[in-house]
Design an enzyme around this catalytic site. Structure first.
Site, PDB file in Angstrom:
ATOM      1  N   GLN A  44      45.740  53.806  78.637  1.00 21.50           N
ATOM      2  CA  GLN A  44      45.251  52.777  79.545  1.00 21.50           C
ATOM      3  C   GLN A  44      44.538  53.465  80.708  1.00 21.50           C
ATOM      4  O   GLN A  44      44.716  54.657  80.940  1.00 21.50           O
ATOM      5  CB  GLN A  44      46.415  51.944  80.077  1.00 21.50           C
ATOM      6  N   SER A  45      43.764  52.693  81.465  1.00 19.79           N
ATOM      7  CA  SER A  45      43.118  53.310  82.623  1.00 19.79           C
ATOM      8  C   SER A  45      44.167  53.861  83.583  1.00 19.79           C
ATOM      9  O   SER A  45      43.941  54.884  84.225  1.00 19.79           O
ATOM     10  CB  SER A  45      42.196  52.318  83.333  1.00 19.79           C
ATOM     11  N   GLU A  46      45.332  53.199  83.673  1.00 18.69           N
ATOM     12  CA  GLU A  46      46.443  53.727  84.460  1.00 18.69           C
ATOM     13  C   GLU A  46      47.770  53.401  83.772  1.00 18.69           C
ATOM     14  O   GLU A  46      47.935  52.308  83.216  1.00 18.69           O
ATOM     15  CB  GLU A  46      46.490  53.126  85.875  1.00 18.69           C
ATOM     16  N   THR A  47      48.684  54.356  83.839  1.00 24.60           N
ATOM     17  CA  THR A  47      50.081  54.114  83.481  1.00 24.60           C
ATOM     18  C   THR A  47      50.912  54.353  84.729  1.00 24.60           C
ATOM     19  O   THR A  47      50.778  55.388  85.391  1.00 24.60           O
ATOM     20  CB  THR A  47      50.537  55.044  82.351  1.00 24.60           C
ATOM     21  N   CYS A  71      46.283  53.445  93.233  1.00 24.45           N
ATOM     22  CA  CYS A  71      45.829  52.531  92.185  1.00 24.45           C
ATOM     23  C   CYS A  71      46.315  51.129  92.497  1.00 24.45           C
ATOM     24  O   CYS A  71      47.522  50.901  92.639  1.00 24.45           O
ATOM     25  CB  CYS A  71      46.337  52.977  90.812  1.00 24.45           C
TER      26      CYS A  71
END
Length: 266
Positions: A44-47, A71
């Site tokens: 994902q773009s962020e975890t 984020c």
């Protein structure tokens, strides 16, 4: 030991829109190498990884390539998960200890409010290769703590941009915000966010970018509260207001998947 995770679409109330993030609520911090491997696996773009502490929760964010300092969408997703699973009382605020200091999440009706640092920008020289990589003609280039901001004349230019991501990854910045005033009167401004150097060619909806965009557009529009649209393929709406040296981001989130990671942290 299996570790539960959640996939959450943030800055949206509709599944398969907004910005997806993976969220893990852990009992203790594993090693950094394990966190990085899991983030690559989630892709994902962020975890987001959370561990309870005496004041709330420690929170760290990882792209598939790096750990980042701030984020928005993964923080929104994390707060939504904590309330949804009963880890925090339904109407209690949540305090997150992060690389960017203490961040808070509060419920406000159907919305989640995030108290984030405002990230003002200053004019800067165009870095070599930036304009060629973006394929646009800017009317302004600035730099915040984390990213570059590029203003163009029209929303159509923002939407039509087709960056060369290989070339853009070589520009010395975490990411690039491309923005213009909105042609739709229901929004104040539009933007897109590119961060190939961090492993994200285009981020669908970027909360941290709006901590800079709010400061930028306040100077141009003479107001403190904004309704913004991030014009990615998925798209997303961000409500943001400037409060002193803070940016208050507002949005919704929805859990679209829940599973268990079987790999150990050893």
């Amino acid at each position: 030991m299996p570790r539960p995770f959640y996939i959450v679409d943030a800055f949206t109330a509709e599944p398969f829109s907004g910005n997806p993030a993976a969220v893990y609520v852990l009992d203790e911090w594993p090693g950094d190498a394990w966190l990085s491997r899991v983030a690559r696996e989630m892709n994902q773009s962020e975890t987001a990884f959370l561990v309870r502490n005496t004041d709330g929760f420690g929170l760290r964010w990882f792209t598939p390539l790096i750990e980042v300092d701030l984020c928005g969408h993964a923080t929104l997703a994390s707060a939504h998960v904590l309330w949804s699973i009963g880890a925090v009382a339904e109407h209690a605020s949540i305090s997150f200890s992060t690389r960017s200091g203490i961040l808070t999440a509060t419920r406000a009706g159907d919305l989640i409010e995030l108290d984030f640092p405002l990230l003002p920008e200053e004019p800067t020289q165009r870095p070599p290769g930036l304009i060629e990589a973006l394929g646009v003609m800017p009317i302004y280039v600035g730099k915040s703590r984390h990213d570059l901001i590029v203003e163009v004349k029209t929303e159509a230019e923002v939407r039509a941009a087709r960056p060369d991501f290989t070339q853009l990854a070589s520009v010395a910045t975490r990411g690039v915000m491309l923005t213009a005033a909105s042609s739709d009167p229901s929004f104040d401004f539009v933007s897109r966010f590119f961060a190939p150097a961090a492993g994200i060619n285009e981020d669908p909806v970027t909360g941290s970018a709006h901590c800079c965009l709010a400061s930028f557009w306040r100077k141009r529009l003479g107001k403190d509260c904004f309704r913004a649209y991030q014009a990615s393929v998925r798209g997303g709406v961000v409500q943001v207001r400037v409060a002193g040296d803070r940016a208050v981001l507002c949005g919704q989130a929805v859990v679209i998947a829940h599973g268990q990671l079987q790999a150990s942290a050893g």
